[in-house]
Write a protein that holds these residues in place. Structure first.
Motif, mmCIF file in Angstrom:
data_model
loop_
_atom_site.group_PDB
_atom_site.id
_atom_site.type_symbol
_atom_site.label_atom_id
_atom_site.label_comp_id
_atom_site.label_asym_id
_atom_site.label_seq_id
_atom_site.Cartn_x
_atom_site.Cartn_y
_atom_site.Cartn_z
ATOM 1 N N HIS A 117 6.276 -0.675 -2.457
ATOM 2 C CA HIS A 117 7.207 -1.722 -3.204
ATOM 3 C C HIS A 117 6.538 -2.558 -4.035
ATOM 4 C CE1 HIS A 117 10.854 -0.185 -0.861
ATOM 5 N NE2 HIS A 117 10.106 -0.287 0.091
ATOM 6 N N ARG A 118 5.197 -2.382 -4.365
ATOM 7 C CA ARG A 118 4.283 -3.205 -5.232
ATOM 8 C C ARG A 118 4.441 -4.856 -4.883
ATOM 9 N NH1 ARG A 118 2.661 -0.069 -9.402
ATOM 10 N NH2 ARG A 118 3.882 1.714 -9.544
ATOM 11 N N VAL A 119 4.573 -5.331 -3.543
ATOM 12 C CA VAL A 119 4.727 -6.670 -2.967
ATOM 13 C C VAL A 119 3.680 -7.056 -2.080
ATOM 14 C CG1 VAL A 119 7.327 -6.813 -3.478
ATOM 15 C CG2 VAL A 119 6.370 -6.018 -1.227
ATOM 16 N N GLY A 120 3.732 -7.964 -1.393
ATOM 17 C CA GLY A 120 2.540 -8.097 -0.172
ATOM 18 C C GLY A 120 3.371 -7.965 1.095
ATOM 19 N N ILE A 121 2.587 -8.003 1.955
ATOM 20 C CA ILE A 121 2.706 -8.021 3.448
ATOM 21 C C ILE A 121 3.714 -9.283 3.890
ATOM 22 C CG2 ILE A 121 1.989 -8.399 5.812
ATOM 23 C CD1 ILE A 121 -0.350 -6.965 4.938
ATOM 24 N N ALA A 122 3.409 -10.345 3.297
ATOM 25 C CA ALA A 122 4.326 -11.492 3.704
ATOM 26 C C ALA A 122 5.696 -11.417 3.250
ATOM 27 C CB ALA A 122 3.767 -12.933 2.977
ATOM 28 N N ASN A 123 5.915 -10.825 1.992
ATOM 29 C CA ASN A 123 7.324 -10.418 1.307
ATOM 30 C C ASN A 123 8.174 -9.450 2.103
ATOM 31 O OD1 ASN A 123 5.536 -10.017 -1.919
ATOM 32 N ND2 ASN A 123 6.468 -12.006 -1.018
ATOM 33 N N VAL A 124 7.325 -8.474 2.741
ATOM 34 C CA VAL A 124 8.166 -7.508 3.737
ATOM 35 C C VAL A 124 8.576 -8.271 4.857
ATOM 36 C CG1 VAL A 124 7.964 -5.505 4.916
ATOM 37 C CG2 VAL A 124 6.618 -5.683 2.919
ATOM 38 N N ALA B 64 -0.879 -2.856 9.426
ATOM 39 C CA ALA B 64 -1.389 -1.619 8.369
ATOM 40 C C ALA B 64 -0.101 -1.042 8.021
ATOM 41 C CB ALA B 64 -2.044 -0.658 9.364
ATOM 42 N N VAL B 65 1.054 -0.652 8.938
ATOM 43 C CA VAL B 65 2.326 -0.244 8.661
ATOM 44 C C VAL B 65 3.044 -1.160 7.225
ATOM 45 C CG1 VAL B 65 4.685 0.158 9.362
ATOM 46 C CG2 VAL B 65 2.753 1.011 10.439
ATOM 47 N N LEU B 66 2.864 -2.412 7.469
ATOM 48 C CA LEU B 66 3.461 -3.381 6.450
ATOM 49 C C LEU B 66 2.845 -3.277 5.130
ATOM 50 C CD1 LEU B 66 4.384 -6.379 8.703
ATOM 51 C CD2 LEU B 66 5.618 -4.476 8.041
ATOM 52 N N LYS B 67 1.453 -3.034 5.208
ATOM 53 C CA LYS B 67 0.553 -2.764 4.157
ATOM 54 C C LYS B 67 1.238 -1.599 3.248
ATOM 55 C CE LYS B 67 -2.733 -3.479 1.163
ATOM 56 N NZ LYS B 67 -2.363 -4.403 -0.026
ATOM 57 N N ASP B 68 1.309 -0.467 3.983
ATOM 58 C CA ASP B 68 1.766 0.875 3.280
ATOM 59 C C ASP B 68 3.264 0.372 2.520
ATOM 60 O OD1 ASP B 68 -0.473 1.882 4.087
ATOM 61 O OD2 ASP B 68 0.518 3.091 5.959
ATOM 62 N N ILE B 69 3.954 -0.256 3.413
ATOM 63 C CA ILE B 69 5.335 -0.491 2.780
ATOM 64 C C ILE B 69 5.374 -1.311 1.731
ATOM 65 C CG2 ILE B 69 7.710 -1.505 3.332
ATOM 66 C CD1 ILE B 69 7.203 -0.618 6.262
ATOM 67 N N ALA B 70 4.247 -2.450 1.718
ATOM 68 C CA ALA B 70 4.274 -3.518 0.718
ATOM 69 C C ALA B 70 3.691 -2.756 -0.645
ATOM 70 C CB ALA B 70 3.346 -4.559 1.237
ATOM 71 N N ASP B 71 2.701 -1.951 -0.459
ATOM 72 C CA ASP B 71 1.962 -1.218 -1.515
ATOM 73 C C ASP B 71 3.055 -0.263 -2.004
ATOM 74 O OD1 ASP B 71 -0.348 -2.236 -1.209
ATOM 75 O OD2 ASP B 71 -1.216 -0.542 -0.128
ATOM 76 N N SER C 102 13.399 4.544 5.575
ATOM 77 C CA SER C 102 12.242 5.149 6.075
ATOM 78 C C SER C 102 11.211 3.830 6.490
ATOM 79 C CB SER C 102 11.689 6.054 5.097
ATOM 80 O OG SER C 102 11.320 5.132 4.178
ATOM 81 N N ASP C 103 11.117 2.757 5.665
ATOM 82 C CA ASP C 103 10.373 1.636 5.921
ATOM 83 C C ASP C 103 10.728 1.038 7.469
ATOM 84 O OD1 ASP C 103 9.697 1.769 3.382
ATOM 85 O OD2 ASP C 103 11.076 0.409 2.504
ATOM 86 N N LEU C 104 12.321 0.834 7.472
ATOM 87 C CA LEU C 104 12.496 0.409 8.936
ATOM 88 C C LEU C 104 12.255 1.304 9.954
ATOM 89 C CD1 LEU C 104 15.981 -0.955 7.594
ATOM 90 C CD2 LEU C 104 13.920 -2.380 8.014
ATOM 91 N N ALA C 105 12.064 2.639 9.708
ATOM 92 C CA ALA C 105 11.825 3.322 10.723
ATOM 93 C C ALA C 105 10.541 3.343 11.190
ATOM 94 C CB ALA C 105 12.112 4.635 10.632
ATOM 95 N N LEU C 106 9.419 3.109 10.072
ATOM 96 C CA LEU C 106 7.994 2.892 10.307
ATOM 97 C C LEU C 106 7.684 1.855 10.988
ATOM 98 C CD1 LEU C 106 6.130 3.715 6.861
ATOM 99 C CD2 LEU C 106 5.673 4.732 9.341
ATOM 100 N N PHE D 146 13.019 -6.485 -4.348
ATOM 101 C CA PHE D 146 12.945 -5.329 -3.699
ATOM 102 C C PHE D 146 13.897 -5.230 -2.460
ATOM 103 C CE2 PHE D 146 10.223 -5.202 0.114
ATOM 104 C CZ PHE D 146 9.927 -6.860 0.309
ATOM 105 N N SER D 147 14.207 -3.938 -2.144
ATOM 106 C CA SER D 147 14.881 -3.854 -0.585
ATOM 107 C C SER D 147 13.996 -2.735 0.232
ATOM 108 C CB SER D 147 16.172 -3.563 -0.892
ATOM 109 O OG SER D 147 16.466 -2.635 -2.009
ATOM 110 N N LEU D 148 14.226 -3.087 1.514
ATOM 111 C CA LEU D 148 13.736 -2.273 2.386
ATOM 112 C C LEU D 148 14.539 -0.816 2.605
ATOM 113 C CD1 LEU D 148 12.208 -4.841 4.781
ATOM 114 C CD2 LEU D 148 10.919 -3.460 3.208
ATOM 115 N N ASP D 149 13.866 0.197 2.598
ATOM 116 C CA ASP D 149 14.937 1.404 2.861
ATOM 117 C C ASP D 149 14.820 2.013 4.445
ATOM 118 O OD1 ASP D 149 12.528 3.048 2.977
ATOM 119 O OD2 ASP D 149 12.565 3.557 0.949
#
Ligand SMILES: NC(=O)c1ccc[n+]([C@@H]2O[C@H](COP(=O)([O-])OP(=O)(O)OC[C@H]3O[C@@H](n4cnc5c(N)ncnc54)[C@H](OP(=O)(O)O)[C@@H]3O)[C@@H](O)[C@H]2O)c1
Length: 338
Positions: free
Chosen positions: A264-271, A255-262, A311-315, A306-309
């Motif tokens: 960045h307009r990518v998918g969970i697997a990408n994250v 669920a957290v990965l889905k929020d992050i993926a959305d 706040s993504d890593l903290a989540l 894309f890159s993870l920021d």
């Protein structure tokens, strides 16, 4: 589709790889029947999209033969010189027994013949039982074969930190260790990453997608029954999720990965892949490819956009902090095989 320059990683001074490697365990038979002709077609599609690097093994069914067939067709239609665009990394997983020069030579010879190469780009060595120190004999012979030109680079798979140190102490140089590394399994960063950094060894990571469990397909789904997990890979990583913290916690992670993926307009697997690629000493993430059955090329290409920021890593950390420590539950990298 062509991948950006950022998809390339200087694996060694003489070898640039695509940092998403195509994993060929999925052609072994334990992930659905593979049609060789369709598989080779799919290999062209991967290569032409920029996914030029393959991870295989002597025991992954026809994987080495498929590389051989792909190379033959490639040379016939495009010429011999462009074959240098392909990187094919195989493994040597010997049966227990005395590790003589002959055993090493035969193993390398068979792989070279099957793959249709004079020299193996990378040979990753696996060993089942540390109580048998024969792995040092095998590695010494393989290092000799490397120095004689039959192998370009020598590497390991599923070795733990203690054994990496012993191998280094014996003066045997290896360039990488292929290990399980994912959001669920972060064991490589506990003991091994500092050692690897010190010794110039990189990681090739597998299991980043947990066999496909780390995707929208399993988001919000009840715990799958064993019978639903229809590949060896899905079964392997469901066990890993159970050891890590169980299905409910895994749903929280998805669920957290889905929020992050959305975002960045990518998918969970990408994250999931991006996260592992950004970890220290990671040279590449191997993503399994069921060649000719399923295809995720366009989707996986998005990892490079894309890159993870912070706040993504903290989540992500808020969920991972609730999991069990796999170093304690299982042990160091590869201990699940021993
Ligand atoms: N050294 C070792 O001991 C070891 C052990 C395991 C694996 N490996 C290596 O690592 C490779 C990877 O294998 P793995 O078992 O770890 O599997 P994985 O890469 O975690 O999962 C592969 C599966 O993920 C799914 N997938 C791929 N891209 C996706 C995307 N963008 N979105 C959603 N799903 C996606 C596909 O499932 P579907 O096909 O169902 O769509 C694919 O079959 C192997 O082929 C092998 O080369 C090495």
């Amino acid at each position: 589709m062509t991948l950006p320059v950022s998809s390339r990683f200087p694996f060694t001074a003489d070898l640039s790889i695509c940092s998403i490697l195509n994993g060929m365990w999925q052609v072994s038979g334990a992930h659905g029947a593979i049609d060789p002709a369709r598989a080779v077609e799919a290999m062209f599609a991967h290569h032409d999209a920029g996914f030029t690097t393959w991870d295989l093994a002597d025991h992954y069914g026809p994987a080495e033969d498929l590389i051989g067939a792909f190379r033959r067709r490639f040379a016939a239609s495009r010429g011999v010189e462009p074959l240098a665009e392909i990187q094919a990394f195989t493994k040597c997983v010997p049966h227990p027994g005395r590790m003589t020069r002959r055993v090493a030579e035969d193993a390398v010879g068979v792989s070279r013949r099957r793959m249709g190469v004079d020299r193996l780009d990378l040979l990753q060595f696996h060993w089942w039982d540390y109580a048998d120190r024969g792995y040092l004999d095998a590695l010494k012979h393989l290092a000799d074969l490397r120095d004689e030109g039959q192998i370009r680079h020598l590497a390991l798979t599923n070795f733990d930190t203690e054994r990496l140190r012993i191998i280094a102490d014996h003066g045997i140089g290896v360039v990488s260790n292929q290990v399980q590394y994912s959001l669920v399994d972060r064991r490589p960063e506990t003991r091994m990453a500092p050692f690897c950094r010190e010794h110039g060894i990189t990681f090739l990571a597998y299991g980043a997608l947990l066999g496909g469990l780390l995707s929208e397909k399993y988001l919000g789904r009840g715990e799958p029954q064993r019978s639903e997990l229809n590949t060896a890979s899905l079964q392997k990583y469901k066990n890993m999720i159970d050891a890590w913290g169980g299905w409910t916690l895994f749903q929280e992670l998805l669920a957290v990965l889905k929020d992050i993926a959305d975002k960045h307009r990518v998918g969970i697997a990408n994250v999931g892949v991006r996260y592992v690629l950004d970890r220290p000493s990671v040279a590449g993430v191997i993503v399994g490819a069921r060649l000719g059955i399923t295809e995720h090329l366009t989707d996986n290409a998005r990892v490079f956009g894309f890159s993870l920021d912070d706040s993504d890593l903290a989540l992500i950390e808020t969920v991972l902090g609730k999991s069990r420590d796999l170093m304690t539950v299982i042990g160091d990298c590869g201990d699940e095989y021993r």
